[in-house]
Design a protein around this motif. Structure first.
Motif, short mmCIF file in Angstrom:
data_model
loop_
_atom_site.label_atom_id
_atom_site.label_comp_id
_atom_site.label_asym_id
_atom_site.label_seq_id
_atom_site.Cartn_x
_atom_site.Cartn_y
_atom_site.Cartn_z
N ARG A 1 0.83 -1.21 0.00
CA ARG A 1 0.00 0.00 0.00
C ARG A 1 0.86 1.25 0.00
O ARG A 1 0.56 2.23 -0.69
CB ARG A 1 -0.93 0.00 1.21
N VAL A 2 1.94 1.24 0.79
CA VAL A 2 2.84 2.40 0.83
C VAL A 2 3.49 2.61 -0.53
O VAL A 2 3.57 3.75 -1.03
CB VAL A 2 3.91 2.22 1.93
N ASP B 1 2.30 1.68 -3.44
CA ASP B 1 1.26 2.17 -4.35
C ASP B 1 0.99 3.65 -4.13
O ASP B 1 0.82 4.42 -5.08
CB ASP B 1 -0.04 1.37 -4.17
N ARG B 2 0.94 4.05 -2.87
CA ARG B 2 0.70 5.46 -2.53
C ARG B 2 1.85 6.33 -3.04
O ARG B 2 1.62 7.41 -3.59
CB ARG B 2 0.54 5.60 -1.01
N SER C 1 3.77 5.65 -5.55
CA SER C 1 3.63 5.68 -7.01
C SER C 1 2.54 6.66 -7.43
O SER C 1 2.72 7.41 -8.40
CB SER C 1 3.30 4.27 -7.52
N ASP C 2 1.41 6.66 -6.72
CA ASP C 2 0.33 7.61 -7.02
C ASP C 2 0.80 9.06 -6.83
O ASP C 2 0.53 9.92 -7.67
CB ASP C 2 -0.89 7.36 -6.14
N LEU C 3 1.50 9.30 -5.73
CA LEU C 3 2.00 10.65 -5.47
C LEU C 3 3.02 11.08 -6.53
O LEU C 3 3.01 12.23 -6.97
CB LEU C 3 2.62 10.73 -4.07
N LYS D 1 1.08 12.01 -9.59
CA LYS D 1 0.44 13.31 -9.41
C LYS D 1 1.46 14.44 -9.49
O LYS D 1 1.19 15.50 -10.07
CB LYS D 1 -0.29 13.37 -8.08
#
Length: 118
Positions: free
Chosen positions: A42-43, A45-46, A48-50, A53
């Motif tokens: 999850r970390v 993935d987060r 990667s999302d950040l 963005k």
């Protein structure tokens, strides 16, 4: 074989003295290990999302800055053209001033001879 007997004896001792169940402990460790793996996933993935963005935001800012610099460049181009036009007018005036000055001087001398020449 000796080490298996020692390990088995230790397991029995822990089970008797401390009510320790190795199978439950092993299951608990597997659950904890799975939770840690999920948390790390999850970390990541987060992150990667950040990162995505941030890249989108950086691209947007760069595009906006490019647009602004294009507008500024156009304005400077217009100002340069105006200065070039003024410069051309001044060069034209500079070229004509000696000729006009000579004609004016001749006109003044002719007027002076006409007035005082008699």
């Amino acid at each position: 074989m000796m080490s298996l007997n020692i390990a088995d004896a230790l397991r029995q001792k822990l089970q008797e003295e401390h009510d320790f169940n190795a199978e439950q402990a092993n299951g608990t460790l597997l659950v904890v290990d799975e939770m840690v793996d999920n948390g790390i996933d999850r970390v990541l993935d987060r992150i990667s999302d950040l990162e995505s963005k941030m890249q989108d935001s950086i691209a947007s800012v760069r595009s906006d800055m490019d647009t602004r610099f294009d507008v500024i460049d156009e304005r400077f181009t217009l100002v340069d053209k105006r200065f070039d036009a003024i410069d051309n007018q001044l060069k034209t005036m500079e070229a004509w001033v000696p000729t006009k000055s000579a004609f004016f001087t001749l006109a003044v001398l002719a007027a002076a001879f006409a007035i005082f020449g008699q």
